[in-house]
Design a protein around this motif. Structure first.
Motif, PDB file in Angstrom:
ATOM      1  N   ASP A  79       0.635  -0.845   0.057  1.00 30.13           N
ATOM      2  CA  ASP A  79      -0.225   0.376   0.195  1.00 30.13           C
ATOM      3  C   ASP A  79       0.999   1.503   0.156  1.00 30.13           C
ATOM      4  O   ASP A  79       2.010   1.116   0.461  1.00 30.13           O
ATOM      5  CB  ASP A  79      -0.938   0.472   1.298  1.00 30.13           C
ATOM      6  N   ASP A  80      -0.133   2.559  -0.277  1.00 28.33           N
ATOM      7  CA  ASP A  80       0.637   3.969   0.119  1.00 28.33           C
ATOM      8  C   ASP A  80       1.283   4.213  -1.432  1.00 28.33           C
ATOM      9  O   ASP A  80       2.507   5.677  -1.109  1.00 28.33           O
ATOM     10  CB  ASP A  80       1.315   3.990   1.097  1.00 28.33           C
ATOM     11  N   HIS A 130      -6.082   2.738  -3.943  1.00 26.27           N
ATOM     12  CA  HIS A 130      -5.915   2.995  -2.114  1.00 26.27           C
ATOM     13  C   HIS A 130      -6.324   4.396  -1.792  1.00 26.27           C
ATOM     14  O   HIS A 130      -5.413   5.239  -1.417  1.00 26.27           O
ATOM     15  CB  HIS A 130      -4.651   2.874  -1.692  1.00 26.27           C
ATOM     16  N   HIS A 134      -4.639   9.295   0.389  1.00 30.35           N
ATOM     17  CA  HIS A 134      -5.372   8.815   1.846  1.00 30.35           C
ATOM     18  C   HIS A 134      -5.708   9.518   2.978  1.00 30.35           C
ATOM     19  O   HIS A 134      -4.973   9.879   3.671  1.00 30.35           O
ATOM     20  CB  HIS A 134      -2.818   8.368   2.260  1.00 30.35           C
TER      21      HIS A 134
HETATM   22 ZN   LIG Z   1      -2.609   2.963   3.640  1.00 29.70          ZN
END
Ligand SMILES: [Zn+2]
Length: 397
Positions: A79-80, A130, A134
């Motif tokens: 992720d991210d 995602h 965020h």
């Molecule tokens: Zn995340």
């Protein structure tokens, strides 16, 4: 024995299977292709095409999960990212171990490095969504959260240069009911996790790998959450792949089904040409979705205006000083002109004086009244004195 089996399966044998249990929710391609590193690489055990229609959910952490993994099977998710310092290391190690993973990208990160986002896709990994930046979508209202999701899908697909998998993972796993309904309409699956690496808490890669392995041994299988923005993950991913392989775990590569997430990698050149075609829309989307920089510009203009006005004031002050100096100098040729100006400027205060005199006149009228009053009082006092004198006379008399 194992090596001979792997050698025999150098060419990927794809066995199409119909799903068992949750009917038609996924199809399976058996791809025993761990032929790299002389059979030492973990490789991809099988690829699963997930039919995400109908609001499907994956990962036990938020319930109602689709159970498509068998015992000792794992799905690697990052992720991210992407970010070059970490994502490149992970891509390198995944290549080295012939493994495939899923990258849940944040749109701002993909936009910052579209070449890296394309690289992830072209290496055959799966890309999911995602969010845009965020944000905690669970704390946003439905409209804002849905807008964030739409923007993130557009931005990531433009960065990658093609459709990505209909996979979504909420930041902080913080869900939003409106977004869930929206994703359901779009045919997206919602991903949670089974094993949390907690990689952001570790500075030592071995400790992080130990954590993942202990959780996996406890649960037996699952979707593993890692972050391709964490240095410890970049430095520890090779070790983790080795440990998974030694521990008898198998990697499952998940893909979307339908029109999205194409099977064959798209060449970068064709992806770029697609992105170029979509450029005008990108600009429109950016201007529509990023009003903040505009506000900043306005602020700057205001500042400059203030500066200009202060400068003007300073200049006029300086001019006044020069006129005084010019008047003092009789030889100055512009003295006559300045005198005229002074006449005009003197006429202006004269008006003020008139106003003042009017005020004085009012005051004098009052004073006159007061004066009259004083005169009356004086007369009264005189009368008093006369009265007293008369009384004295009467007493004396
Ligand atoms: Zn995340």
């Amino acid at each position: 024995m194992r090596k001979s089996i792997l050698a025999a399966l150098k060419v990927c044998s794809i066995i199409a299977l119909t799903s068992v249990g949750s009917v038609s929710s996924y199809s399976v391609q058996e791809t025993h292709a761990a032929s790299c590193r002389g059979g030492q690489g973990i490789g991809v055990h099988r690829t699963v095409r997930l039919n995400t229609n109908g609001g499907k959910r994956y990962g036990t952490s938020h319930g109602g999960a689709q159970n498509f993994l068998k015992h000792k099977e794992v799905v690697l998710t990052f992720d991210d990212g992407p970010i070059s310092s970490v994502t490149n290391k992970i891509l390198h190690e995944l290549d080295r171990h012939c493994a495939k993973a899923t990258f849940f990208m944040v749109a701002t990160m993909a936009k910052n490095n579209p070449a890296l986002a394309k690289k992830v896709a072209n290496k055959g990994h799966t890309i999911g969504i995602h969010s845009y930046s965020h944000k905690n979508l669970g704390k946003l209202n439905g409209k804002s959260a849905i807008s964030d999701v739409n923007r993130s899908i557009n931005a990531i697909e433009r960065a990658v240069g093609r459709d990505v998998a209909p996979f979504f993972r909420f930041p902080y796993l913080s869900e939003n009911r409106s977004v869930n309904q929206h994703l359901n309409r779009l045919g997206y699956g919602v991903f949670a996790i089974d094993v949390d690496s907690l990689d952001y808490r570790f500075s030592n890669s071995t400790s992080m790998v130990n954590r993942v392995m202990s959780e996996l041994n406890r649960k037996g299988k699952g979707i593993i959450l890692l972050h391709d923005i964490q240095r410890v993950t970049g430095s520890g991913i090779g070790q983790l792949l080795d440990r998974l392989n030694k521990g008898g775990y198998k990697i499952v590569h998940i893909k979307g089904s339908g029109g999205k997430d194409p099977v064959a990698p798209v060449l970068v050149s064709s992806a770029e040409s697609k992105a170029k075609k979509a450029k005008p829309i990108v600009v429109a989307a950016n201007t529509a979705t990023q009003p903040k920089p505009k506000v900043k510009k306005v602020k700057v203009v205001k500042k400059t205006k203030v500066q200009r006005t202060t400068v003007k004031k300073k200049v006029t002050r300086k001019k006044k000083l020069t006129t005084k100096q010019a008047l003092q100098n009789r030889n100055n040729p512009i003295r006559a002109k300045l005198k005229k100006r002074i006449v005009i400027t003197q006429a202006q205060p004269a008006k003020k004086k008139r106003v003042k005199t009017q005020k004085v006149a009012k005051v004098t009228a009052q004073d006159v009244f007061k004066g009259n009053r004083a005169k009356v009082l004086k007369q009264f006092n005189k009368n008093k004195q006369a009265f007293r004198a008369a009384i004295k006379k009467r007493i004396i008399n």
